[in-house]
Enzyme design. Structure first.
Site, short mmCIF file in Angstrom:
data_model
loop_
_atom_site.label_atom_id
_atom_site.label_comp_id
_atom_site.label_asym_id
_atom_site.label_seq_id
_atom_site.Cartn_x
_atom_site.Cartn_y
_atom_site.Cartn_z
N SER A 435 20.26 -18.69 -8.69
CA SER A 435 20.26 -17.51 -7.68
C SER A 435 21.49 -17.18 -7.47
O SER A 435 22.61 -18.02 -7.34
CB SER A 435 19.28 -18.19 -6.53
OG SER A 435 19.56 -17.40 -5.47
N TYR A 448 19.10 -24.20 -0.71
CA TYR A 448 18.67 -23.62 -1.73
C TYR A 448 19.76 -23.25 -2.61
O TYR A 448 19.92 -23.53 -3.92
CB TYR A 448 18.19 -22.15 -1.21
CG TYR A 448 17.64 -21.15 -2.33
CD1 TYR A 448 16.26 -21.37 -2.87
CD2 TYR A 448 18.08 -20.14 -2.41
CE1 TYR A 448 15.82 -20.50 -3.59
CE2 TYR A 448 17.79 -19.31 -3.41
CZ TYR A 448 16.43 -19.51 -3.87
OH TYR A 448 16.00 -18.59 -4.94
P1 NAI Z 1 7.14 -16.67 -5.31
O1 NAI Z 1 7.06 -17.33 -4.17
O2 NAI Z 1 6.28 -15.26 -5.75
O3 NAI Z 1 6.54 -17.40 -6.73
C1 NAI Z 1 6.93 -18.94 -6.63
C2 NAI Z 1 5.75 -19.65 -7.15
O4 NAI Z 1 5.92 -20.98 -7.25
C3 NAI Z 1 4.80 -19.58 -6.11
O5 NAI Z 1 3.44 -19.09 -6.67
C4 NAI Z 1 4.42 -21.03 -5.71
O6 NAI Z 1 3.16 -21.36 -5.35
C5 NAI Z 1 4.84 -21.86 -7.00
N1 NAI Z 1 5.28 -23.23 -6.39
C6 NAI Z 1 5.93 -23.52 -5.26
N2 NAI Z 1 6.35 -24.83 -5.07
C7 NAI Z 1 5.90 -25.16 -6.25
C8 NAI Z 1 5.63 -26.85 -6.76
N3 NAI Z 1 5.95 -27.63 -6.24
N4 NAI Z 1 4.75 -26.84 -8.14
C9 NAI Z 1 4.10 -25.78 -8.62
N5 NAI Z 1 4.44 -24.42 -8.17
C10 NAI Z 1 5.18 -24.26 -6.92
O7 NAI Z 1 8.74 -16.09 -5.72
P2 NAI Z 1 9.48 -15.77 -6.66
O8 NAI Z 1 10.39 -14.68 -5.99
O9 NAI Z 1 8.53 -15.32 -7.77
O10 NAI Z 1 10.45 -16.69 -7.36
C11 NAI Z 1 10.40 -17.28 -8.60
C12 NAI Z 1 11.79 -17.97 -8.82
O11 NAI Z 1 12.67 -17.06 -8.71
C13 NAI Z 1 12.00 -19.04 -7.74
O12 NAI Z 1 12.70 -20.24 -8.28
C14 NAI Z 1 13.14 -18.29 -7.06
O13 NAI Z 1 13.90 -19.54 -6.13
C15 NAI Z 1 13.91 -17.85 -7.88
N6 NAI Z 1 14.46 -16.68 -7.27
C16 NAI Z 1 13.92 -15.39 -6.99
C17 NAI Z 1 14.65 -14.46 -6.65
C18 NAI Z 1 14.02 -13.01 -6.03
O14 NAI Z 1 14.89 -12.13 -5.82
N7 NAI Z 1 12.73 -13.02 -6.11
C19 NAI Z 1 16.27 -14.45 -6.28
C20 NAI Z 1 16.93 -15.48 -6.83
C21 NAI Z 1 15.95 -16.61 -7.15
#
Ligand code: NAI
Length: 703
Positions: A435, A448
């Protein structure tokens, strides 16, 4: 005779069908084509209507009905979905592999739905299309199975963008049935009456063919290769001779909704229509026969990665715990289930995993799910994530730990068992999700940021451990609208930051074609960049024997911080080598490491002596070199029929183009710099077929 739910999951043995241009034309005529669309009806430069794909499914439908013992007198077509991976050739032999995917019960006297999924391949193994076919068995309801999901689509509440009228002639079914659907309902008046109709009815799939032609005419005229997906639900029978109208609403670029109306009665005969279109993927990045695990794929970015991988042929494990944004709560299965359903609806294969990445058992189970269902794992995207933002003093241990557990330990728990399988198979692609918060810092996110940057550390070393087993690992720093970023990203940008903008680079990093390992890429809004740890040339204080004092550091502060001519190291020993060289240098200057003094022109002159023709069998390549610097210039190297030709200047159509500094080229030539190191460190810019750079190392003796 009762329907057999125990047949769900049954694979149907591969079905082969050989066809010629006459079958293609017969089908086109059967769905109303004629002189107005001669491209599809005349063998000269014949094009194939994408809906011709249906004719490869009739045998599969018959086999599936026989296997499940569905009552043959009550069969109607329920739904059809076709996803195209490549254009259909005008003749050949195709193989269809299918399986009975689902059996739904609409209830006593209401019927059953039999869902059959299939993939159809060319002789060379190339997957041409996937299909999901739903047959409605009117007389088989009430066997005690699950009810079908609604899946209804809301059509726009406005006039269609296009309305295309047609009137199939009364004998249309008699012509259409010659393409393979010879079910008597469409030809035999007595059979039709026994089945409850006044007379033979149109084949639903014939009307579907009319609709497909109408959409092609308006949305992709003359370009069957641009049809990506067609799906619909058959809602009412239509008698031959009735006028019909295909109504089309363009909903977003590359996507339209559609339905077909009987304009005599006003009834909707085909509903829930979807049509996706666009240029075929430019470079053929496919994941056929690959198995991918995407963690946190129930929403946001992970969902899009899973869908895109599946669209390009991968079988996908959709993992998601379904918990709250901060990782609290019990979790719900619906997040993963919905994405699995979406993938299956596009005719691809997926399975849900609800395991928690934050535990070792969870990680193991996620990988086991891939092995149990698909027998392998080739791709892993560590994407699951939560947030617990607090300024540092308020960052209590439980919030610190929870975030490290999901992001860092989660990646460890899943990657370790996956890596073991990949190592054994000699192939793997792993993506970790870092990130900008970790790379550059973001207020309130120490937990984070630490976790995200730790993933870069994990990657840096794992890339070395995986290299000789064909395992490549890279990191992506996405920027996209999701539940995680709802209150982090500026509101005015939120809707624009679609996760779909990030997916292209993640898919490339997961592909066989990806040459990189150990790199970090930023991605968002269609903008992509590489982030790297850059080390300044630095400065030596003193003679390397006497201990420097802090004041001396202060004196050289600017020079020490100057990143101009900085380096991106790909492993610890590279940096150590530079350190030792700097220490051994006679002066206190932080000079460049010594370079091979040979000029590129001399190297090209001597290349023929180092060429290993026995290693060049079957290789046909033109490498174009553009070398900058005083001794630089342009040369191209042609390798064909095990012969080497070297010429000064540019070639009109090189296979691969390499641009680099002349000094780096000499290092590449003497073996002190590998092509991969040069590429990874940004010294070498490549275009064209990237994999061909490795030939430099395999086809020439070290100089
Ligand atoms: P999101 O919240 O839409 O998706 C993350 C998913 O991970 C959720 O569906 C959640 O239920 C699942 N999850 C959480 N804990 C879990 C666990 N212990 N076991 C299995 N599943 C689990 O968020 P998003 O934005 O799609 O994030 C995806 C990745 O991208 C994350 O690692 C986030 O940190 C990273 N990220 C996202 C950014 C963004 O701009 N959206 C920026 C930088 C990094």
């Amino acid at each position: 005779m009762t329907i057999r739910p125990d047949m769900v999951g049954r694979t149907i043995e591969p079905l082969y069908k050989t066809y010629s241009w006459k079958d293609v034309v017969l089908y086109a005529l059967g769905v109303g084509a004629g002189y107005a669309d001669l491209d599809y009806c005349y063998e000269k430069d014949l094009k194939v209507l994408p809906s011709f794909a249906i004719t490869f499914l009739y045998a599969l439908m018959r086999r599936s009905l026989a296997e499940t013992r569905a009552d043959p007198t009550g069969i109607l077509h329920g739904e059809q979905e076709l996803c195209f991976h490549d254009v259909l050739p005008a003749e050949g032999t195709l193989t269809t592999k299918g399986r009975i995917a689902r059996l739904y019960d609409k209830g006593e006297n209401k019927g059953a739905l039999l869902v059959v999924e299939s993939d159809t391949f060319q002789n060379n193994g190339k997957k041409l299309f996937s299909a999901r076919t739903t047959l409605f068995s009117r007389l088989d309801g009430g066997f005690g199975g699950d009810p079908p999901p609604s899946g209804a689509i809301t059509m726009p509440d406005r006039k269609p963008d296009f309305s295309i009228d047609a009137r199939p002639p009364e004998n249309q079914p008699l012509l259409y049935r010659l393409s393979g659907d010879d079910y008597p309902l469409h030809a035999d008046p007595a059979f039709a009456r026994a089945a409850g109709f006044d007379s033979p009815i149109m084949h639903g799939l014939c009307t579907f063919g009319y609709a497909c032609r109408a959409m092609m005419e308006r949305l992709v005229p003359g370009k069957p290769q641009n049809v990506r997906r067609i799906a619909c639900r058959f809602s009412k029978p239509l008698y031959p001779g009735c006028p019909l109208q295909t109504c089309i609403w363009k909903t977003e670029p590359g996507r339209a909704l559609w339905r077909v109306i009987n304009t005599d009665s006003g009834e909707v005969v085909i509903d829930n229509g979807m049509f996706e279109y666009g240029e075929p993927p430019r470079r053929d990045i496919r994941f056929d026969d690959r198995v991918a695990v995407v963690t946190g794929a129930g929403a946001g970015l992970g969902r899009v990665y899973a869908l895109e991988l599946a669209r390009r042929g991968a079988r996908v494990v959709v993992n998601d715990l379904g918990g709250a944004r901060d990782g609290s709560g019990e979790g719900s299965r619906s997040a993963a289930d919905q994405v699995v359903e979406e993938i299956r609806r596009m005719g691809a294969q997926a399975v849900a995993s609800y395991d928690n990445v934050a535990t070792e058992a969870g990680g193991r189970q996620i990988v086991q799910t891939a092995l149990d269902h698909f027998g392998r794992i080739d791709i892993l995207i560590n994407n699951a994530g939560i947030l617990r933002d607090k300024s540092f003093i308020k960052m209590h241990p439980e919030n610190w730990q929870a975030v490290l557990d999901v992001h860092l330990n989660g990646a460890y728990h899943v990657t370790r068992p996956a890596f073991a399988v990949m190592k054994e198979k000699g192939y793997g692609r792993i993506v970790v999700t870092t990130s900008a918060a970790g790379l550059y810092g973001n207020f309130g996110q120490t937990n984070y940021s630490a976790a995200k940057m730790a993933l870069v550390g994990l990657m840096n070393t794992l890339k070395l451990e995986g290299a000789k087993y064909g395992i490549r690992i890279n990191a992506v720093a996405p920027m996209a609208a999701s539940r995680l970023t709802r209150d982090v990203l500026p509101v005015e940008w939120f809707d624009k930051l679609k996760p779909e903008f990030v997916a292209p680079i993640v898919l490339f990093l997961c592909s066989e074609q990806c040459p990189a390992s150990g790199n970090i890429y930023n991605a968002g809004l269609g903008c992509f960049s590489r982030a790297a740890v850059v080390t300044s040339p630095g400065v030596r204080i003193g003679d390397g024997e006497a201990l420097p004092v802090p004041e001396a550091v202060m004196d050289v502060w600017d020079q020490l911080n100057d990143l101009k001519h900085g380096k991106v190291y790909t492993r610890l020993d590279e940096q150590l080598t530079d350190l030792l060289q700097m220490n051994a240098a006679p002066s206190a200057d932080a000079g460049e490491p010594s370079r091979n003094p040979q000029r590129p022109a001399t190297i090209f002159d001597g290349l023929a002596d180092r060429f290993l023709p026995e290693k060049a069998a079957g290789i046909d390549v033109v490498l174009q070199f553009t070398l900058s610097g005083e001794t630089g210039g342009q040369w191209h190297v042609i390798i064909q029929n095990q012969r080497l030709t070297i010429k000064h200047g540019r070639h009109a159509e090189p296979t691969t183009e390499l641009k680099m500094a002349a000094d780096d080229f000499t290092a590449l030539a003497d073996g002190s710099l590998s092509a991969m190191q040069a590429f990874n460190s940004g010294k070498l810019a490549l275009s064209g077929d990237l994999m061909k750079i490795q030939l430099m190392e395999t086809l020439f003796k070290k100089g």
